[in-house]
Scaffold this active site. Sequence first.
Site, PDB file in Angstrom:
ATOM      1  N   ASP A 319      33.849  39.307  33.333  1.00 23.63           N
ATOM      2  CA  ASP A 319      34.401  40.000  34.685  1.00 23.63           C
ATOM      3  C   ASP A 319      33.889  39.040  35.808  1.00 23.63           C
ATOM      4  O   ASP A 319      34.241  39.408  37.087  1.00 23.63           O
ATOM      5  CB  ASP A 319      33.256  41.115  34.640  1.00 23.63           C
ATOM      6  CG  ASP A 319      33.968  42.195  33.879  1.00 23.63           C
ATOM      7  OD1 ASP A 319      35.092  42.423  33.161  1.00 23.63           O
ATOM      8  OD2 ASP A 319      33.158  43.567  33.549  1.00 23.63           O
ATOM      9  N   ARG A 350      44.458  38.481  35.723  1.00 22.18           N
ATOM     10  CA  ARG A 350      43.537  37.807  36.702  1.00 22.18           C
ATOM     11  C   ARG A 350      43.894  36.539  36.829  1.00 22.18           C
ATOM     12  O   ARG A 350      43.499  35.787  37.590  1.00 22.18           O
ATOM     13  CB  ARG A 350      42.131  38.243  36.185  1.00 22.18           C
ATOM     14  CG  ARG A 350      41.813  39.715  36.752  1.00 22.18           C
ATOM     15  CD  ARG A 350      40.371  40.189  36.395  1.00 22.18           C
ATOM     16  NE  ARG A 350      40.112  41.467  36.959  1.00 22.18           N
ATOM     17  CZ  ARG A 350      39.072  42.301  36.616  1.00 22.18           C
ATOM     18  NH1 ARG A 350      38.219  41.824  35.790  1.00 22.18           N
ATOM     19  NH2 ARG A 350      39.185  43.413  37.156  1.00 22.18           N
TER      20      ARG A 350
HETATM   21  C1  S3P Z   1      33.127  46.721  29.750  1.00 26.36           C
HETATM   22  C2  S3P Z   1      33.640  45.832  28.964  1.00 26.36           C
HETATM   23  C3  S3P Z   1      34.514  44.924  29.209  1.00 26.36           C
HETATM   24  C4  S3P Z   1      34.526  44.519  30.874  1.00 26.36           C
HETATM   25  C5  S3P Z   1      34.842  45.769  31.496  1.00 26.36           C
HETATM   26  C6  S3P Z   1      33.557  46.667  31.067  1.00 26.36           C
HETATM   27  C7  S3P Z   1      32.305  47.653  29.363  1.00 26.36           C
HETATM   28  O1  S3P Z   1      35.956  45.077  28.834  1.00 26.36           O
HETATM   29  O2  S3P Z   1      35.646  43.548  31.195  1.00 26.36           O
HETATM   30  O3  S3P Z   1      34.723  45.452  33.006  1.00 26.36           O
HETATM   31  O4  S3P Z   1      31.722  48.255  30.093  1.00 26.36           O
HETATM   32  O5  S3P Z   1      32.242  48.146  27.995  1.00 26.36           O
HETATM   33  P1  S3P Z   1      36.508  44.847  27.293  1.00 26.36           P
HETATM   34  O6  S3P Z   1      35.631  45.814  26.314  1.00 26.36           O
HETATM   35  O7  S3P Z   1      37.987  45.153  27.354  1.00 26.36           O
HETATM   36  O8  S3P Z   1      36.079  43.381  27.086  1.00 26.36           O
END
Ligand code: S3P
Length: 433
Positions: A319, A350
């Site tokens: 992120d 992104r």
């Molecule tokens: C998150 C996991 C990540 C992240 C997202 C929030 C979470 O995604 O990019 O902003 O809160 O578990 P992914 O599980 O798809 O990697």
Amino acid sequence: MSTAAQQRLIRPARNISGSLALPGDKSISHRYAMLGAFAQGTSRFTNFSTGADCASTLGCMEALGARVNRIGGGAIEITGVAGRVTPSANPLDCGNSGSTMRMMSGLLAAQQGTFTLIGDDSLSRRPMGRIKTPLELMGANLTLTEGHAPLTIVGGPLKAIDFTTPVPSAQVKTCVLLAGLQTSGATTVREAVRTRDHSELALRAFGATLARTSDSISISGPQQLHAIEAAVPGDLSSAAFFLCAASIFPGSNLVLDAVGLNPTRASLLDVLTALGAKISVLNLEEKHSELVGTIQISGPAEGLGTTAITGALSAQLIDELPALAAIGPYTSGGIRIRDAKELRVKESDRIALVAQNLRAMGAEVIEFEDGLDVPGGQQLHGATIDSGGDHRIAMAFSVAALRATGDTIIQGAESAAISFPEFFDIFNNIAER
Ligand code: S3P
């Protein structure tokens, strides 16, 4: 989002300074909301995320029978359904939030009833096959629309599985754990790269028992969750924009109070330190097993150096990569990002949008299928930025604009409210002009 598209004008700054506290972590707020709504009793949270994504989770859980009292100032009370939701006649609207859709699917797959989950245009393009596979292995019935939302779940009793995640994803891990919580036997999730462990910590805080090894986590169901009271730590992924902004100004001085420093989330501090930023962490404490502390940062007099972000680090920093890439031109040796293909299936592509917007600001950048090379030693100029309706792109390029020559316009700036509605107010307060 329903808000009309907005533009923001960002003027260059002379320096960054100030002291601030951040709204609650988005990942932790989603989990506290979902677990509080599923638990027995009334949970109370302070500093709950103010972002639209967590409001989507709250709205869905309300539609499923939980009671939510929004007290204001980040305080909320949630009275849970004690393990049994009421199917909603209307589709559950997850808005822009992949976390809501993927994690809630695991919770609902083991419940009696039929549930339809929908999202906005961006969420309706994101891959959902990654949750369909494990949930179907557990015996659930899930129908997608060409691999995406809208999705329909016909819930019912499931069987425990031992599942290895094909892509590093805390959302997929959580989806399976929430189904496993309600399923007889031990459900195990194995991951090659350790993703954020907020679900494991939150499940334990709500009274569940889980077993961890170096690369796996198991939950034996069924287990009943019990309400908790908690203060949500400040969001380090929101702090990231200000940390990156402070890093590119020699002599900046920024203090961020009560920020979540969970080790599975905090790699940004190591990367900024490796680039030369001066960072100290003070007042470390633990709240429901989540580390919280004060970060003090200042940009190095000699400017930032160079770094490569690859392998497991890319997954852990996923992120924060847009903000890091956006400050790449202001480093001396550039920033190299690889093994970050997942960036292409976030709220926007992104990788493509970072490259497009850096070029719009006059930078040279090389795009790869799984990352970017952003050479250092480049002066950016003001430009019109296309956020693509993606909150992290809007905020990352607001940071890049601070050291550009001339003004920058961020199109779709309202998308910041997905995770961080207060972003532009705080941003204007800490930018000295
Ligand atoms: C998150 C996991 C990540 C992240 C997202 C929030 C979470 O995604 O990019 O902003 O809160 O578990 P992914 O599980 O798809 O990697």
